[in-house]
Design a protein around this motif. Structure first.
Motif, PDB file in Angstrom:
ATOM      1  N   UNK A 230      46.905  26.236  53.475  1.00 17.02           N
ATOM      2  CA  UNK A 230      46.078  27.422  53.724  1.00 17.02           C
ATOM      3  C   UNK A 230      46.411  28.516  52.724  1.00 17.02           C
ATOM      4  N   UNK A 231      47.695  28.712  52.485  1.00 16.60           N
ATOM      5  CA  UNK A 231      48.105  29.762  51.559  1.00 16.60           C
ATOM      6  C   UNK A 231      47.591  29.453  50.155  1.00 16.60           C
ATOM      7  N   UNK A 232      47.837  28.214  49.706  1.00 14.53           N
ATOM      8  CA  UNK A 232      47.443  27.858  48.347  1.00 14.53           C
ATOM      9  C   UNK A 232      45.934  27.985  48.170  1.00 14.53           C
ATOM     10  N   UNK A 233      45.178  27.403  49.101  1.00 10.24           N
ATOM     11  CA  UNK A 233      43.726  27.467  48.940  1.00 10.24           C
ATOM     12  C   UNK A 233      43.228  28.893  49.139  1.00 10.24           C
ATOM     13  N   UNK A 234      43.900  29.638  50.026  1.00 10.78           N
ATOM     14  CA  UNK A 234      43.501  31.032  50.235  1.00 10.78           C
ATOM     15  C   UNK A 234      43.597  31.831  48.941  1.00 10.78           C
ATOM     16  N   UNK A 235      44.706  31.620  48.227  1.00 14.82           N
ATOM     17  CA  UNK A 235      44.888  32.333  46.965  1.00 14.82           C
ATOM     18  C   UNK A 235      43.792  31.950  45.977  1.00 14.82           C
ATOM     19  N   UNK A 236      43.527  30.665  45.900  1.00 16.75           N
ATOM     20  CA  UNK A 236      42.469  30.191  45.000  1.00 16.75           C
ATOM     21  C   UNK A 236      41.123  30.842  45.318  1.00 16.75           C
ATOM     22  N   UNK A 237      40.751  30.720  46.606  1.00 17.81           N
ATOM     23  CA  UNK A 237      39.425  31.187  47.001  1.00 17.81           C
ATOM     24  C   UNK A 237      39.289  32.686  46.757  1.00 17.81           C
ATOM     25  N   UNK A 238      40.359  33.418  47.029  1.00 15.31           N
ATOM     26  CA  UNK A 238      40.344  34.851  46.772  1.00 15.31           C
ATOM     27  C   UNK A 238      40.088  35.134  45.290  1.00 15.31           C
ATOM     28  N   UNK A 239      40.851  34.414  44.453  1.00 13.25           N
ATOM     29  CA  UNK A 239      40.689  34.606  43.014  1.00 13.25           C
ATOM     30  C   UNK A 239      39.255  34.279  42.606  1.00 13.25           C
ATOM     31  N   UNK A 240      38.732  33.246  43.210  1.00 13.01           N
ATOM     32  CA  UNK A 240      37.379  32.787  42.896  1.00 13.01           C
ATOM     33  C   UNK A 240      36.357  33.850  43.263  1.00 13.01           C
ATOM     34  N   UNK A 241      36.503  34.372  44.487  1.00 14.69           N
ATOM     35  CA  UNK A 241      35.540  35.353  44.962  1.00 14.69           C
ATOM     36  C   UNK A 241      35.611  36.613  44.115  1.00 14.69           C
ATOM     37  N   UNK A 242      36.809  37.001  43.726  1.00 11.35           N
ATOM     38  CA  UNK A 242      36.972  38.207  42.947  1.00 11.35           C
ATOM     39  C   UNK A 242      36.247  38.064  41.614  1.00 11.35           C
ATOM     40  N   UNK A 243      36.356  36.875  41.031  1.00 11.45           N
ATOM     41  CA  UNK A 243      35.684  36.666  39.748  1.00 11.45           C
ATOM     42  C   UNK A 243      34.162  36.724  39.909  1.00 11.45           C
ATOM     43  N   UNK A 244      33.678  36.213  41.039  1.00 11.84           N
ATOM     44  CA  UNK A 244      32.247  36.237  41.289  1.00 11.84           C
ATOM     45  C   UNK A 244      31.749  37.683  41.326  1.00 11.84           C
ATOM     46  N   UNK A 245      32.576  38.554  41.927  1.00 13.85           N
ATOM     47  CA  UNK A 245      32.159  39.938  42.073  1.00 13.85           C
ATOM     48  C   UNK A 245      31.966  40.619  40.730  1.00 13.85           C
ATOM     49  N   UNK A 246      32.778  40.243  39.763  1.00 10.36           N
ATOM     50  CA  UNK A 246      32.733  40.921  38.476  1.00 10.36           C
ATOM     51  C   UNK A 246      31.394  40.732  37.779  1.00 10.36           C
TER      52      UNK A 246
END
Lengths: 443, 323
Positions: free
Chosen positions: B307-323
């Motif tokens: 959960x932690x590992x994928x959570x970090x990934x998904x967060x990074x992913x979403x943040x990039x989408x926002x840009x």
């Protein structure tokens, strides 16, 4: 924005691909539970005979076995004419799961066969009925080999009745031995010499198929050298692995791979089946096997029976080394509602002549002293096994032993780590002794 | 079911009446129930079991009391030096496998995109065969390939000229060589098997992504003088970033909980030096004597790590989408 739409679509595919799988799994699990449920419970609890007695037998069955069990049922029904005996075969490898499911679901057989190394474990799980009083009150039971009887006990109570037994010996290729001009070895030195001689004569084969990742053949060497796995003194277990005798056995066993090279490095990972297969497929001159494994080896090569012989696992200075008596017990399921009737079935099954007939059909030995003592000396294969049957030994008698043997596989790891060159004999035996003591002495 | 929700924005936005507002949720209900029963319930169950001292089937069945253990199971695991070996094995193995799977999968995806129709169909079919092979059968086949006496690899190494083999590996006779003996060579073979099983999914997904890219973009980049590496780095990769993100997440999850391949290659649960979290959990819970509570706790630890590992990934992913 097409990539994104594409992305969403794929996420969807992945999800729907995974969900049906889970549905299938659960459906299967449900089906298994259901099929486990219909196996018993028609036993009338009103004191009368049940209409059905469910018996679980291990393995796949066969014509001889079926005919025998039909006969037993006939004899049983003279006393219980209204009880139908339903025999179900459970493959050996499936048995632990099947037992666990039956125990968890609350439904199981009335009578079951089980491997005699498993009896204590299932007794500890309260799967099996206490048979202490029944066995004490049953005359033929007093003639059963005492080691076998003890092996089916937990905390002094009897949970299984020995049904058949066997020991391991060494199978060898008579034709290769003749070519190399050697005789079956009588002690450890000869064993090494013979293995080297045959291996030199037959390039590309192994002198001895050594199961480095199993424990029971090794114990014959340990006990032969006078070593012990662990002994109890005043409630505390002490492992014998650091004794000079045990170290001598471990050194001999692992030297076969590392020094004498009559078995390959891969042997460190072989279990008994792997090793036996090397022999059965003509890749090894000798292998450890039980008498009951003849059929399996002949399946690989039917011609093998013309060129094989057996000799007992030798002690360091001659004479057969003590062996672990493997085999099966018969037990009554704790949840059975017809234990009295089940016991009647057990006594018919274990009647002496029946016992001999059954053991013969499987190439095992019957469990009665008077039956094992004679009648095997002229048998080319069985004579060697009968010799070892006379001196059997047991692994430590404690319910915690199963953790050493099956979960942590301490002995197997000890030997194979030496064969793999990861530890010295002194290190490995010291580590193993410490681990055994910590497991057996845990509160 | 998911289609209904994802495609809804495409239909002209309806006036939100009460009924229509409930309808989508109503339609999702069966799906949610299935998820709750099949996914959430076992998860909760595992979590609960990890807090008790469970060592008997009779307890699982409900015949016996469940002695409360609190966090003792977790303490036992986390203070056990063996757990650190297992954790190290798991993390290193997963990292190596995710990287290798992604690199190989991407390369094959790019290759498939460049190939002509027929060749692409042929290579694609071959690649998909590896994916379609069930983990169990595939792994058994690999085990045979590495068989110490009759295996193909043993045979190939034996076929090497003796001098060459001796000077490179220090041995000429490979018959009986224990391919699975040393943990490192065991993990190398396991990696081979797992990557072989999982790169096709990455390749096909990358291919699908590539197909969706407007060809003009790539062509423009090439006209501007960009080499293949530059095109990939500056055009293809940024456009396909969400695809790669999802693929990395999925690969991570899969590689963290590899079980079948390891169980088969190691021949059960005896090879403790090569244990990883999932097989450790299984062996603890089900090898006699069973320790369901402890096994459950290990499973929870594995889940939390994931959960932690994928959570970090998904967060990074979403943040990039926002840009």
């Amino acid at each position: 924005m097409r990539p994104e739409a594409d992305e969403r679509g794929r996420g969807c595919v992945v999800k729907t691909r995974r969900r049906p799988l889970q549905v299938v799994t659960v459906a299967l699990a449900a089906a298994m539970l259901l099929s486990a449920c219909d196996s018993a419970d028609d036993g009338g609890g009103d004191g009368g005979d049940p209409t059905k007695l469910t018996v679980w037998m291990m393995g796949e069955g066969g014509e001889a076995q079926n005919a025998f069990l039909d006969e037993v049922e006939q004899q049983f029904r003279t006393k219980h004419p209204n009880t139908d005996v339903v025999v179900q075969y459970v493959p050996w490898l499936e048995a632990p799961k099947k037992f666990q499911a039956a125990l968890a679901g609350g439904e199981g057989p009335d009578v079951t066969e089980l491997g005699n190394t498993e009896t204590q474990g299932w007794a500890e799980q309260e799967a099996l009925a206490d048979l202490t009083d029944r066995l004490a009150g049953w005359a033929p039971g007093q003639d059963i080999l005492p080691d076998l009887v003890k092996n089916a006990q937990l905390d002094g109570k009897q949970y299984g009745i020995p049904w058949y037994a066997g020991v391991r010996a060494i199978f060898y290729r008579t034709d290769w031995f003749a070519e190399a001009g050697v005789q079956p070895p009588k002690n450890w030195d000869e064993l090494v010499q013979v293995a080297k001689a045959v291996q030199a004569k037959k390039p590309g084969t192994y002198g001895i198929a050594l199961p480095g990742n199993s424990e029971l053949p090794f114990y014959s060497f340990l006990w032969g050298a006078g070593g012990e796995i662990a002994t109890e003194n005043g409630g505390t277990w002490k492992s014998g692995y650091t004794s000079p005798e045990a170290r001598k056995a471990v050194t001999f066993w692992t030297d076969l791979v590392t020094v004498h090279k009559v078995a390959p490095p891969a042997a460190a990972g072989w279990n008994e089946v792997d090793a036996r297969t090397q022999f059965a497929t003509g890749k090894a001159a000798m292998a450890f096997a039980g008498s009951w494994q003849q059929a399996a080896m002949l399946k690989a090569d039917p011609e093998l029976s013309k060129v094989w012989g057996t000799f007992p696992i030798p002690g360091p200075d001659g004479g057969p080394a003590p062996a672990f008596a493997g085999g099966s017990d018969i037990a009554i399921w704790e949840d059975s509602k017809a234990k009295d009737v089940a016991w009647d079935y057990v006594t018919v099954l274990l009647e002496k002549q029946n016992n001999k007939k059954w053991a013969d059909s499987l190439s095992f030995f019957p469990v009665y002293k008077d039956l094992v003592g004679s009648g095997y000396n002229d048998d080319k294969i069985m004579a060697a096994f009968a010799a070892s049957m006379r001196s059997t030994k047991l692994t430590p008698m404690t319910p915690k032993w199963v953790e050493v043997s099956r979960n942590k596989t301490v002995t197997q790891v000890m030997n194979s780590s030496i064969m793999k060159g990861q530890k010295t004999v002194d290190q490995a035996t010291a580590d193993a002794a410490a681990e055994i003591e910590s497991i057996l002495n845990a509160k | 079911m998911t289609d209904v929700t994802t495609e809804r924005p495409a239909v002209p936005v309806p006036r939100w009446s009460r009924g229509a507002g409930r309808l989508p949720y109503l339609l999702m209900l069966p799906c949610l129930v299935v998820i709750a029963v099949l996914l959430l319930w076992p998860l909760v169950q595992i979590g609960v079991m990890s807090l008790y001292d469970l060592d008997s089937v009779r307890q699982v069945r409900g015949d016996r009391e469940w002695p409360w253990a609190g966090l003792a199971n977790y303490r036992d695991i986390l203070t056990d030096p063996f757990f650190h070996t297992v954790l190290r094995n798991t993390v290193l193995f997963a990292a190596a496998n995710v990287v290798l799977t992604m690199v190989l999968g991407t390369l094959v995806g790019l290759l498939l995109h460049r190939l002509g129709r027929r060749m692409a169909a042929f290579v694609g079919a071959c690649v998909l065969l590896a994916w379609a092979t069930p983990a169990l059968t595939g792994t058994i086949t690999w085990k045979w390939i590495f068989d110490d006496t009759n295996g193909l690899v043993t045979w190939l190494f034996n076929a090497l000229p003796d001098g060459l083999s001796r000077s490179v590996f220090g041995r000429a006779d490979w018959t009986g060589y224990g391919w699975f003996n040393a943990p490192l060579s065991f993990f190398a073979i396991l990696t081979l098997v797992v990557v072989w099983h999982s790169f096709p999914f990455v390749a096909v997904s990358v291919l699908a992504g590539l197909k969706s890219l407007p060809p003009e973009l790539l062509e423009a980049a090439r006209v501007d003088g960009a080499g293949p590496w530059r095109v990939f780095r500056s055009v293809t990769f940024p456009l396909l970033r969400p695809v790669f993100g999802i693929l990395v997440v999925l690969s991570t999850i899969w590689d963290f909980k590899v079980f079948t391949q390891q169980f088969v290659l190691a021949g059960g649960t005896q090879d403790r030096p090569t244990f990883m979290l999932s097989i450790y959990s299984y062996a603890t819970a089900f090898s006699p004597p069973p320790k369901y509570g402890l096994g459950a706790a290990i499973a929870v630890v594995l889940t939390v790590i994931l959960l932690v590992v994928t959570g970090v990934y998904v967060r990074a992913l979403l943040r990039q989408e926002e840009l």
